[in-house]
Structure formats: structure tokens, C-alpha cells
Design a protein around this motif. Structure first.
Motif, PDB file in Angstrom:
ATOM      1  N   THR A   8       0.809  -1.223   0.000  1.00 12.83           N
ATOM      2  CA  THR A   8       0.000   0.000   0.000  1.00 12.83           C
ATOM      3  C   THR A   8       0.843   1.275   0.000  1.00 12.83           C
ATOM      4  OG1 THR A   8      -1.657   1.179   1.356  1.00 12.83           O
ATOM      5  CG2 THR A   8      -0.187  -0.257   2.536  1.00 12.83           C
ATOM      6  N   ASP A   9       0.243   2.366  -0.497  1.00 13.09           N
ATOM      7  CA  ASP A   9       0.892   3.689  -0.498  1.00 13.09           C
ATOM      8  C   ASP A   9      -0.038   4.704   0.186  1.00 13.09           C
ATOM      9  OD1 ASP A   9      -1.056   3.563  -2.532  1.00 13.09           O
ATOM     10  OD2 ASP A   9       0.035   4.920  -3.875  1.00 13.09           O
ATOM     11  N   PRO A  10      -0.286   4.541   1.476  1.00 17.86           N
ATOM     12  CA  PRO A  10      -1.357   5.323   2.115  1.00 17.86           C
ATOM     13  C   PRO A  10      -1.106   6.831   2.073  1.00 17.86           C
ATOM     14  CG  PRO A  10      -0.332   3.729   3.669  1.00 17.86           C
ATOM     15  CD  PRO A  10       0.492   3.751   2.428  1.00 17.86           C
ATOM     16  N   ILE A  12      -5.553   7.965   1.129  1.00 18.85           N
ATOM     17  CA  ILE A  12      -6.833   8.045   1.827  1.00 18.85           C
ATOM     18  C   ILE A  12      -7.683   6.805   1.562  1.00 18.85           C
ATOM     19  CG2 ILE A  12      -8.993   9.363   1.981  1.00 18.85           C
ATOM     20  CD1 ILE A  12      -7.163  11.907   1.409  1.00 18.85           C
ATOM     21  N   ASP A  13      -7.794   6.391   0.309  1.00 19.78           N
ATOM     22  CA  ASP A  13      -8.557   5.157   0.060  1.00 19.78           C
ATOM     23  C   ASP A  13      -7.777   3.942   0.547  1.00 19.78           C
ATOM     24  OD1 ASP A  13      -6.839   5.846  -2.142  1.00 19.78           O
ATOM     25  OD2 ASP A  13      -7.745   4.231  -3.302  1.00 19.78           O
ATOM     26  N   ASP A  14      -6.453   4.053   0.618  1.00 21.28           N
ATOM     27  CA  ASP A  14      -5.655   2.985   1.245  1.00 21.28           C
ATOM     28  C   ASP A  14      -6.072   2.819   2.708  1.00 21.28           C
ATOM     29  OD1 ASP A  14      -3.958   4.538  -0.833  1.00 21.28           O
ATOM     30  OD2 ASP A  14      -2.921   2.612  -0.721  1.00 21.28           O
ATOM     31  N   ALA A  15      -6.299   3.968   3.397  1.00 22.31           N
ATOM     32  CA  ALA A  15      -6.719   3.892   4.802  1.00 22.31           C
ATOM     33  C   ALA A  15      -8.067   3.174   4.910  1.00 22.31           C
ATOM     34  CB  ALA A  15      -6.799   5.292   5.407  1.00 22.31           C
ATOM     35  N   GLY A  37       4.106   6.306  -4.228  1.00 20.35           N
ATOM     36  CA  GLY A  37       2.902   6.369  -5.079  1.00 20.35           C
ATOM     37  C   GLY A  37       2.161   7.654  -4.795  1.00 20.35           C
ATOM     38  N   ASN A  38       1.133   7.548  -3.947  1.00 15.60           N
ATOM     39  CA  ASN A  38       0.404   8.756  -3.563  1.00 15.60           C
ATOM     40  C   ASN A  38       1.357   9.765  -2.913  1.00 15.60           C
ATOM     41  OD1 ASN A  38      -2.134   7.822  -4.414  1.00 15.60           O
ATOM     42  ND2 ASN A  38      -2.398   6.673  -2.508  1.00 15.60           N
ATOM     43  N   VAL A  39       2.312   9.244  -2.134  1.00 16.07           N
ATOM     44  CA  VAL A  39       3.346  10.060  -1.468  1.00 16.07           C
ATOM     45  C   VAL A  39       4.672   9.302  -1.571  1.00 16.07           C
ATOM     46  CG1 VAL A  39       1.858  11.305   0.186  1.00 16.07           C
ATOM     47  CG2 VAL A  39       2.637   8.986   0.725  1.00 16.07           C
ATOM     48  N   ALA A 131      -2.540  -5.806  -3.485  1.00 16.57           N
ATOM     49  CA  ALA A 131      -1.656  -4.692  -3.838  1.00 16.57           C
ATOM     50  C   ALA A 131      -2.502  -3.508  -4.266  1.00 16.57           C
ATOM     51  CB  ALA A 131      -0.718  -5.111  -4.954  1.00 16.57           C
ATOM     52  N   VAL A 132      -2.344  -2.398  -3.546  1.00 15.63           N
ATOM     53  CA  VAL A 132      -3.189  -1.231  -3.821  1.00 15.63           C
ATOM     54  C   VAL A 132      -2.351   0.030  -4.071  1.00 15.63           C
ATOM     55  CG1 VAL A 132      -5.171  -2.210  -2.597  1.00 15.63           C
ATOM     56  CG2 VAL A 132      -3.576  -0.761  -1.339  1.00 15.63           C
ATOM     57  N   GLY A 133      -1.112  -0.186  -4.478  1.00  8.86           N
ATOM     58  CA  GLY A 133      -0.238   0.911  -4.900  1.00  8.86           C
ATOM     59  C   GLY A 133       0.479   0.483  -6.163  1.00  8.86           C
ATOM     60  N   PRO A 134       1.480   1.237  -6.616  1.00  7.85           N
ATOM     61  CA  PRO A 134       2.295   0.776  -7.739  1.00  7.85           C
ATOM     62  C   PRO A 134       2.881  -0.610  -7.426  1.00  7.85           C
ATOM     63  CG  PRO A 134       2.779   3.073  -7.222  1.00  7.85           C
ATOM     64  CD  PRO A 134       1.868   2.575  -6.131  1.00  7.85           C
ATOM     65  N   ALA A 174      -3.757   5.288 -12.098  1.00 13.44           N
ATOM     66  CA  ALA A 174      -2.566   5.795 -11.396  1.00 13.44           C
ATOM     67  C   ALA A 174      -1.562   4.715 -10.976  1.00 13.44           C
ATOM     68  CB  ALA A 174      -3.009   6.595 -10.163  1.00 13.44           C
ATOM     69  N   ASN A 175      -2.008   3.617 -10.376  1.00 13.57           N
ATOM     70  CA  ASN A 175      -1.047   2.620  -9.884  1.00 13.57           C
ATOM     71  C   ASN A 175      -0.256   1.988 -11.037  1.00 13.57           C
ATOM     72  OD1 ASN A 175      -1.759   3.058  -7.239  1.00 13.57           O
ATOM     73  ND2 ASN A 175      -3.286   1.405  -7.196  1.00 13.57           N
ATOM     74  N   PHE A 176      -0.931   1.681 -12.139  1.00 11.62           N
ATOM     75  CA  PHE A 176      -0.224   1.104 -13.296  1.00 11.62           C
ATOM     76  C   PHE A 176       0.655   2.164 -13.964  1.00 11.62           C
ATOM     77  CE2 PHE A 176      -2.823  -2.940 -14.525  1.00 11.62           C
ATOM     78  CZ  PHE A 176      -2.722  -3.390 -13.224  1.00 11.62           C
ATOM     79  N   HIS A 253     -11.627   3.063  -4.242  1.00 16.06           N
ATOM     80  CA  HIS A 253     -10.728   2.153  -4.973  1.00 16.06           C
ATOM     81  C   HIS A 253     -10.139   0.977  -4.170  1.00 16.06           C
ATOM     82  CE1 HIS A 253     -10.540   4.964  -8.335  1.00 16.06           C
ATOM     83  NE2 HIS A 253     -10.112   5.930  -7.558  1.00 16.06           N
ATOM     84  N   ASP A 254      -9.229   1.305  -3.239  1.00 23.26           N
ATOM     85  CA  ASP A 254      -8.430   0.247  -2.611  1.00 23.26           C
ATOM     86  C   ASP A 254      -9.275  -0.659  -1.723  1.00 23.26           C
ATOM     87  OD1 ASP A 254      -6.363   1.405  -3.946  1.00 23.26           O
ATOM     88  OD2 ASP A 254      -5.442   2.332  -2.193  1.00 23.26           O
ATOM     89  N   ALA A 255     -10.294  -0.076  -1.105  1.00 24.86           N
ATOM     90  CA  ALA A 255     -11.175  -0.894  -0.269  1.00 24.86           C
ATOM     91  C   ALA A 255     -11.967  -1.885  -1.126  1.00 24.86           C
ATOM     92  CB  ALA A 255     -12.106  -0.002   0.537  1.00 24.86           C
TER      93      ALA A 255
HETATM   94 CA    CA Z   1      -3.382   3.223  -3.109  1.00 27.40          CA
END
Ligand code: CA
Ligand code: BDR
Length: 332
Positions: A8-10, A12-15, A37-39, A131-134, A174-176, A253-255
Motif C-alpha cells: 500500500t501507499d497510504p 486516503i482510500d488505502d486507509a 505512489g500517492n506520497v 496490492a493497492v499501490g504501484p 494511477a497505480n499502473f 478504490h483500494d477498499a
Molecule cells: Ca493506493
């Protein structure tokens, strides 16, 4: 019980995904492995530890991962979507709280990629990777241990878009987009892999009514989900995909990737070999061959055939289960 590692790349949707994985009675969340990713990966790691603290989780490891893509140069982070700190500007400013050593969540001494390999080898056939980030950490793990696809139970990826337009370019999600080479490497392999992309995540919109219910009935977990989502909701409602919506809302998304694990029958799938375009104007685009057609120029025929992409979703059901699960089973 699903043993889960959430990469994950927390975020907000990662949270939201972390809250869901912690609360669901059928999930044992082993670790958060972090990625840029996000940060930046430093902020993502700090956020992962902080979010686990806020949600009352003391038994979940954190392993820090990649700071940049496997091949291409890093792209700018998405602070304009997730806030400067990546969690809607909710990271506490008090110096004591800023010290990651104060976190209950243990920071592993090995990298995210090594952590994933170690757990997969220690629990063959049992680990679900979400997997919810790059996809950089997973590509690094795969390069180091090519047997990984046979060792894990399932790989669920939030990323890509088959028919739906992209969210960072007209074609790319975004992740891809952030690491297209990594995504293409993973899709080449024969593992039980399901893509939960924009085709479904743009249909699972969480509204202020839903988030208000969590704020009012889901304790410290719901309070954080409400506060951190203000920035993200503002982006969606004023600048993003929900501009014309009747009520403030955002994609979860990630949820939705966690939802696929616990409620797979709320989704419909299509199958076929898939590529991710690595550069040029279409960089980051997911291109899945769902027809099995024999093309004259063929970049698909030698690829894994068991890739699946979610193309339909019962979004009311996914949202209702997400909210009810967090209200009923959250830790705090
Ligand atoms: Ca994410
Ligand atoms: C994905 O990109 C990130 O901004 C989100 O956290 C999600 O993982 C959506 O395209």
C-alpha cells in the motif's frame, strides 16, 4: 481465515482498505508493505504505522518498500489528491506523534519485497497479496524469487482500467501508470491474479452519507475515515470524477480490492492475457485480450492466460458490507 499482506501507499482510500482488512472477521492482516505512489515511501511508511495506531492494531507488521519504479524515472506524487501528508492533512503535528518509533506497529528490518518472499515461503499456498499501490515491491519480489506465483494463494491488484477511461491520462490508471513495467511483469506470470480496476472502482462511490454513518457509529476508526476523506471528497467533488454528482462522494478504490477478497460473488470477471503499455502516449494502459483472437502482430499469445479483471460490481452490496463490517467489528 485469509492471511493477508496489504501492499500500500497510504493514501486516503488505502486507509479505507486498511480499516476494512483489520475489521473483517475472515481476514488476518499480517502486514502492510509500503511503496511510493500517492506520497514518498517515507511518508507512506510513516502513514502506515500511524493509521495502524489510530485503528488500534498492535499485531500488524510494517515493511518499507520501494522508493521508485523498477525501470522508469519516478513521476510526481499525488499530493493534490491525497493532501501533502497523503492522509488528507490529518497526520498529527505534535513532534512526539511524528516519531515513527512511538508507533505500536513494528517496522520490519527487511525490505517489503523480502518480507513478502519470507512470508510466502513460510506459509506456502496460504498468503493472499492485496496490492493497492504501484506494483514495484511485487515485481522486485518476483525477480528475486520466481516461484512466488506458485507460493501465494491469490494476488488481488487495485489498478488498471479495461474499458473505463483512466484517471491520470485518458488511458491509464494511477497505480499502473506509476510503474507500468512492474505491472506488465506481474501480468506475465501464471498466478491466481485478479485486477480490480477502474471498471469497477469508479462504480463503488462512497458518499458523505456513508462516511457520516462511519463517523457517528464506528468510533475512532470511523472518525479518522471521516476526517481524512474531507480532502479526497473535495478533490472528487470539485475537480475529479464526481463533479456532477448530487452528493459529495469519492471512489473507494483500494477498499474495493479487499471487498473482492471477502465477497467475490459481488463482482463479475472477464479473462484473458494482458499487457501494460510501458511508455509513450499510452503508458500505463492495461490492454487485455478478451477474445482469444489470433492477431498478426502478437504480444499476447505467450502470456499467462489466467489473468482476470473485474468488469461488473454490485456496488450497493459492496458498500453496505464495508460500512456494516467496520461498524460491527472495528478494533476501536
Ligand atoms: Ca493506493
Ligand atoms: C489508485 O491510485 C491511488 O491514488 C489510490 O490510492 C488507488 O490505489 C486509484 O487509481
Amino acid at each position: 481465515m485469509h492471511k493477508v499482506i496489504l501492499d500500500t501507499d497510504p493514501g486516503i482510500d488505502d486507509a479505507m482498505a486498511i480499516a476494512y482488512a483489520l475489521a473483517h472477521p475472515a481476514i488476518e492482516l499480517l502486514a502492510l508493505t509500503t511503496v511510493f505512489g500517492n506520497v514518498s515511501v517515507d511518508k507512506a511508511t510513516r502513514n502506515a504505522q500511524y493509521i495502524l495506531d489510530v485503528f488500534g492494531a498492535t499485531q500488524v507488521d510494517v515493511a518499507k518498500g520501494a522508493s521508485e519504479p523498477v525501470t522508469q524515472a519516478p513521476l510526481p506524487h499525488s499530493e493534490f489528491v491525497h493532501g501533502d501528508d497523503g492522509i488528507g492533512n490529518c497526520y498529527p503535528e505534535a513532534p512526539a506523534a511524528l516519531n515513527p518509533a512511538a508507533s505500536h506497529a513494528k517496522l520490519a528490518t527487511i525490505s517489503a519485497a523480502d518480507y513478502i518472499i519470507e512470508q510466502a515461503r513460510a506459509n506456502p499456498g496460504e498468503i493472499t497479496l492485496i496490492a493497492v499501490g504501484p506494483l514495484t515491491n511485487l515485481a522486485l519480489a518476483l525477480a528475486k524469487d520466481p516461484e512466488l506465483p506458485q507460493l501465494v494463494k491469490q494476488l488481488i491488484v487495485m489498478g488498471g482500467a479495461v474499458d473505463e477511461p483512466g484517471n491520470v491520462t485518458p488511458l491509464a490508471e494511477a497505480n499502473f501508470f506509476n510503474d507500468p513495467h512492474a505491472a506488465d511483469q506481474l501480468l506475465a506470470e501464471d498466478w491466481p491474479m485478479v485486477v480490480v480496476g477502474l471498471d469497477v472502482t469508479h462504480r463503488v462511490m462512497i458518499t458523505d452519507t456513508h462516511l457520516g454513518k462511519l463517523r457517528d457509529h464506528a468510533g475512532a476508526t470511523g472518525d479518522f475515515l471521516w476526517r481524512s476523506s474531507r480532502f479526497y471528497i473535495d478533490f472528487y467533488t470539485n475537480k475529479g470524477a464526481a463533479k456532477n454528482a448530487t452528493e459529495p462522494q469519492c471512489a473507494m478504490h483500494d477498499a474495493a480490492a479487499v471487498a473482492y477478497l471477502v465477497e467475490p460473488d459481488a463482482f463479475s470477471l472477464e479473462h484473458g492475457p494482458a499487457r501494460v503499455i510501458e511508455d509513450g502516449v499510452a503508458a500505463g494502459q492495461l490492454a487485455m485480450d478478451r477474445r482469444g483472437y489470433r492477431y498478426a502482430t502478437d504480444h499476447w499469445s505467450h502470456r499467462a492466460t489466467n489473468n482476470a479483471a473485474c468488469m461488473g460490481v454490485d456496488s450497493d452490496r459492496v458498500l453496505a458490507t464495508f460500512i456494516d463490517t467496520i461498524i460491527e467489528h472495528r478494533l476501536v
